[in-house]
Design an enzyme around this catalytic site. Sequence first.
Site: not given
Length: 253
Positions: A11, A100
């Site tokens: 992000n 992830d």
Amino acid sequence: MTPDVVVDIGNTRLKWGRCLGGAVTELASLAGDRPDEWDAQLAKWELGAPLNWAVASVQPEWQQQFTRWAESRGDRVAAIAHAHVPVPTDVTERERVGIDRLLNALAALVRVPAGWPLIVIGVGTAVTVDYVDPAGVFRGGAILPGPWMMAHALHEFTAKLPLVEPQPFDPDRPIGRNTREAIELGIQSAVFGAADTLVWNMSQLSDLKPVLFVTGGGADLLRGVGFTADLEGAIYDPLLTLDGVRLAAESVT
């Protein structure tokens, strides 16, 4: 596919891992929207074209931009999706689990003997704490704001609190003697306190002592801390997610 470089698009940053001899050997942390930085990193690593890239992402816009850039060089880009991660799950919505988190589980599973429970902490924009049971099944976990998110929130949503850089947890500092120290201590205590509680609770899910993995850009913030739970061992590895990308890519024909 055997990748030359693996990519974890998060992000806030884009991480590359250079692969040699079946392992991730070097790490670079780059801006997510700066092709000039990407060109410079390739030059630093002395990598030409064409290259094989394996990419996992939680940021679709950056992934599209990166893919266009790589393909314009004549490179091959393999996008790693949930279906490519050979880790069984027991969750309600596998496709909505951050990829992830599954990649961390994959990389952790190959590093310990079969039959041991695992707990994986990822410290980044968010902090994730996940549990893999002795059968190798990803069971889910918890998500909380990461240390940098906490620091920015305290600064941006108040009039006078300064923006601080999160520091490693220091058990010998019980109080902050000024505003900056108080914020640092609050963030440290929030992250470690939550992680310690979650690790303890997850450690009670099996009679076997779990192996703990800590990864992510902020892994060093928890290095050396004493967790309350009785652990089989603790492994700190900032390359864990990237190694998961490599393993997933190699499992795809």
